[in-house]
Scaffold this motif. Structure first.
Motif, PDB file in Angstrom:
ATOM      1  N   PRO A  12       0.864  -1.882   0.157  1.00 52.15           N
ATOM      2  CA  PRO A  12      -0.284  -0.011  -0.059  1.00 52.15           C
ATOM      3  C   PRO A  12       0.843   1.283   0.483  1.00 52.15           C
ATOM      4  N   LEU A  15       0.960   3.681   3.021  1.00 51.19           N
ATOM      5  CA  LEU A  15       1.612   3.345   4.095  1.00 51.19           C
ATOM      6  C   LEU A  15       2.902   3.877   4.007  1.00 51.19           C
ATOM      7  N   VAL A  44       7.577  -5.614   7.480  1.00 51.21           N
ATOM      8  CA  VAL A  44       6.246  -5.998   7.535  1.00 51.21           C
ATOM      9  C   VAL A  44       5.297  -6.725   6.275  1.00 51.21           C
ATOM     10  N   ILE A 315       2.458  -4.863  15.672  1.00 52.40           N
ATOM     11  CA  ILE A 315       1.966  -4.192  16.266  1.00 52.40           C
ATOM     12  C   ILE A 315       3.192  -2.720  16.835  1.00 52.40           C
ATOM     13  N   LEU A 318       5.134  -0.198  14.102  1.00 53.60           N
ATOM     14  CA  LEU A 318       3.655   0.672  13.859  1.00 53.60           C
ATOM     15  C   LEU A 318       3.914   1.590  14.741  1.00 53.60           C
ATOM     16  N   GLY A 319       3.130   0.775  16.516  1.00 51.11           N
ATOM     17  CA  GLY A 319       2.724   2.286  17.239  1.00 51.11           C
ATOM     18  C   GLY A 319       4.349   2.240  18.155  1.00 51.11           C
ATOM     19  N   ILE A 322       4.372   5.764  15.108  1.00 48.36           N
ATOM     20  CA  ILE A 322       3.140   6.760  15.582  1.00 48.36           C
ATOM     21  C   ILE A 322       3.360   7.154  17.339  1.00 48.36           C
ATOM     22  N   PHE A 323       3.777   6.862  18.063  1.00 46.21           N
ATOM     23  CA  PHE A 323       3.707   7.289  19.686  1.00 46.21           C
ATOM     24  C   PHE A 323       4.922   8.077  18.965  1.00 46.21           C
ATOM     25  N   LEU A 326       3.910  11.500  17.062  1.00 42.75           N
ATOM     26  CA  LEU A 326       2.313  12.031  18.228  1.00 42.75           C
ATOM     27  C   LEU A 326       3.356  12.900  19.396  1.00 42.75           C
ATOM     28  N   TRP A 347       4.382  19.741  33.880  1.00 47.63           N
ATOM     29  CA  TRP A 347       6.111  18.885  33.682  1.00 47.63           C
ATOM     30  C   TRP A 347       6.470  19.044  31.852  1.00 47.63           C
TER      31      TRP A 347
ATOM     32  N   PHE B  28       0.475  11.106  30.474  1.00 47.84           N
ATOM     33  CA  PHE B  28       0.474  11.670  29.117  1.00 47.84           C
ATOM     34  C   PHE B  28       0.590   9.932  28.064  1.00 47.84           C
ATOM     35  N   TRP B  29       1.972   9.246  28.072  1.00 48.34           N
ATOM     36  CA  TRP B  29       2.608   8.040  27.523  1.00 48.34           C
ATOM     37  C   TRP B  29       1.502   7.441  28.011  1.00 48.34           C
ATOM     38  N   LEU B  32      -0.371   8.242  25.192  1.00 46.55           N
ATOM     39  CA  LEU B  32      -0.368   8.294  23.605  1.00 46.55           C
ATOM     40  C   LEU B  32       0.270   7.067  23.276  1.00 46.55           C
ATOM     41  N   LEU B  33       0.547   6.094  24.134  1.00 45.26           N
ATOM     42  CA  LEU B  33       0.968   4.556  24.082  1.00 45.26           C
ATOM     43  C   LEU B  33      -0.416   4.245  23.651  1.00 45.26           C
ATOM     44  N   SER B  36      -1.191   5.199  20.125  1.00 48.67           N
ATOM     45  CA  SER B  36      -0.285   4.968  18.995  1.00 48.67           C
ATOM     46  C   SER B  36      -1.097   2.949  18.871  1.00 48.67           C
ATOM     47  N   PHE B  37      -0.775   2.802  19.940  1.00 46.65           N
ATOM     48  CA  PHE B  37      -1.259   1.225  19.139  1.00 46.65           C
ATOM     49  C   PHE B  37      -2.343  -0.085  19.104  1.00 46.65           C
ATOM     50  N   LEU B  39      -4.236   2.762  16.709  1.00 47.19           N
ATOM     51  CA  LEU B  39      -3.839   3.036  15.005  1.00 47.19           C
ATOM     52  C   LEU B  39      -2.853   1.433  14.877  1.00 47.19           C
ATOM     53  N   ALA B  40      -1.683   1.727  15.117  1.00 46.34           N
ATOM     54  CA  ALA B  40      -1.272   0.203  14.669  1.00 46.34           C
ATOM     55  C   ALA B  40      -2.202  -0.614  14.248  1.00 46.34           C
ATOM     56  N   GLY B  41      -2.745  -0.945  15.103  1.00 51.19           N
ATOM     57  CA  GLY B  41      -3.670  -2.107  14.588  1.00 51.19           C
ATOM     58  C   GLY B  41      -5.040  -2.046  14.043  1.00 51.19           C
ATOM     59  N   ILE B  43      -4.454   0.269  11.295  1.00 49.96           N
ATOM     60  CA  ILE B  43      -3.319  -0.467   9.866  1.00 49.96           C
ATOM     61  C   ILE B  43      -2.876  -1.643   9.704  1.00 49.96           C
ATOM     62  N   TYR B  44      -2.915  -2.611  10.498  1.00 50.43           N
ATOM     63  CA  TYR B  44      -2.734  -3.485  10.622  1.00 50.43           C
ATOM     64  C   TYR B  44      -4.161  -4.255   9.812  1.00 50.43           C
ATOM     65  N   TRP B  47      -4.795  -2.962   6.418  1.00 54.70           N
ATOM     66  CA  TRP B  47      -4.410  -3.116   5.031  1.00 54.70           C
ATOM     67  C   TRP B  47      -2.870  -4.195   5.055  1.00 54.70           C
ATOM     68  N   LEU B  48      -2.846  -5.307   6.576  1.00 57.34           N
ATOM     69  CA  LEU B  48      -1.533  -6.007   6.832  1.00 57.34           C
ATOM     70  C   LEU B  48      -1.930  -7.447   7.142  1.00 57.34           C
ATOM     71  N   ASN B  51      -1.719  -9.982   4.009  1.00 57.46           N
ATOM     72  CA  ASN B  51      -0.645  -9.859   3.383  1.00 57.46           C
ATOM     73  C   ASN B  51       0.735 -10.558   3.914  1.00 57.46           C
ATOM     74  N   ILE B  52       0.264 -10.385   5.762  1.00 61.15           N
ATOM     75  CA  ILE B  52       2.059 -11.462   6.542  1.00 61.15           C
ATOM     76  C   ILE B  52       1.510 -12.883   6.037  1.00 61.15           C
TER      77      ILE B  52
END
Lengths: 354, 52
Positions: A12, A15, A44, A315, A318-319, A322-323, A326, A347, B28-29, B32-33, B36-37, B39-41, B43-44, B47-48, B51-52
């Motif tokens: 894709p 991506l 991947v 995961i 990719l994560g 993104i992390f 962000l 902080w 905050f971490w 965000l984590l 992020s994870f 969004l990664a999920g 995407i997986y 799209w993926l 393919n894997i």
């Protein structure tokens, strides 16, 4: 889906652009090529390992150049430091590759590589994280509103030790405001180059902490100066991979189209934050990359039979991108809020330049 | 109290989960984590997965 004829895979396009953009931001911000994130991501997406490495290296060369130009405008490059390191880095890379070839002959290269990368990255993470948290805590106590402090603040005593080594010739790095023995710079180049050559990476994540904690450069200067090294190593790597036929230029074009914007945004973002913020992001990238390597290590050790580890690695790969992306964008947004006198968390105040 | 001050108080003294997460670095971490994870999920899955 786009048909990449040279690589022989369908992937894709979105991506590829997305990965280029996110890793561009991270690379421009912490001064790394991001090969430890991009290569696993390309694998991947279905690219063969050698092709992933070639595409990654070629895109790093282009992205590194853009970041370097932007950091040059921001005054973050010490050319004396950069040029003094290049020779040592090249020597170190050559040594690293030779040691790797030795381990290949013994048939243990894969495991040794993974174990070494885990140990190196985790050690760097631990030191960077502990030092940065200490610096952050002290800054919060000294200046709760985050005003009246320069853009750098670090608490390590290692730079004083290395700067006090009286071996001639002594070099004055004007931009970095560092006076240090040339041999220290060369040694840092050799050691970081060795690890980079041995692990098969650009080595930015090793050189930036080394420049900060051993040479005593500020984090911003370390980032800009390291990107100069990356242009050299990435350019050479891109040339070698192109000659070997390991590069699908269409994939590179898509990645670069995202990376050009990302690299500029990441580089500009450094002007809004203090050194500890950059070191925080660097340490997060190190621990997430370490976790990825540990998962691959367990996957290999279990005979590649535990399927969920493969999924978790995807995961995590990719994560992680993104992390980090962000987090950098959040810091940039908080910095703008702080400049306008709007509310930001306590902080954040010592980490951004108001 | 003026309208502007009302707005300021509303943005700094809330006790909601979002504010708690924002006010602490660890929180905050985690926020965000999780994003992020997540969004990664996504995407997986989109799209993926095949393919894997």
């Amino acid at each position: 889906m786009f048909d990449f004829i040279i690589a022989g895979v369908q992937a894709p396009v979105f991506l590829l652009v997305f990965v280029g953009f996110t890793v561009g931001i991270v690379g421009g911000f912490i001064g790394v090529g991001g090969g430890y994130m991009v290569t696993p991501a390309l694998i991947v997406f279905g690219f063969p390992g050698y092709m992933a490495s070639g595409i990654d290296m070629t895109h790093i060369a282009g992205k590194g150049l853009v970041s370097t130009l932007r950091h040059r405008q921001l005054g973050n490059i010490d050319w004396t430091l950069a040029m003094s390191m290049v020779a040592g880095t090249m020597l170190g890379v050559e040594l690293g590759v030779r040691v790797l070839v030795y381990f290949k002959k013994l048939g243990v290269a894969g495991v040794v590589l993974l174990v070494t990368s885990v140990v190196v990255m985790f050690s760097l993470f631990l030191y960077t994280q502990i030092e940065t948290r200490r610096a952050h805590r002290q800054m919060r106590e000294l200046v709760p509103d985050g005003k009246g402090v320069g853009r750098e603040f670090q608490t390590s005593s290692l730079p004083k030790f290395f700067q006090s080594i009286p071996l001639s010739p002594i070099v004055r790095c004007r931009t970095a405001r560092v006076v240090v023995s040339m041999w220290v710079i060369v040694l840092v180049g050799v050691v970081t180059g060795f690890l980079a050559g041995f692990l098969g990476v650009g080595g930015g994540f090793i050189r930036v902490p080394a420049l900060v904690y051993l040479v005593g450069a500020s984090t911003h200067i370390a980032v800009g100066t390291d990107l100069v090294e990356i242009v050299f190593s990435g350019g050479y790597g891109a040339l070698r991979h192109s000659i070997e036929g390991h590069v699908d230029m269409m994939a590179v074009v898509f990645m670069i189209s995202g990376a050009l914007f990302g690299a500029q945004l990441g580089s500009i973002a450094t002007a809004y934050v203090r050194g500890p913020a950059i070191r925080y992001v660097l340490s997060y990238s190190l621990i997430l990359a370490t976790l990825g390597s540990v998962m691959r290590l367990i996957y290999v050790a279990t005979g590649q039979t535990v399927e969920w580890l493969s999924f978790a690695a995807v995961i995590l790969t990719l994560g992680e991108m993104i992390f980090l992306c962000l987090f950098i964008l959040s810091l940039l947004w908080f910095a703008r809020q702080h400049r306008r006198g709007l509310w930001v968390p306590d902080w954040v105040k010592p980490l951004v330049i108001s | 109290m003026m309208a502007g001050e009302d707005r300021k108080v509303a943005t700094t003294e809330g006790k909601g989960l979002g504010k708690v997460l924002l006010n602490s670095m660890w929180g905050f971490w985690l926020l965000l984590l999780a994003i992020s994870f997540g969004l990664a999920g996504v995407i997986y899955v989109i799209w993926l997965r095949g393919n894997i």
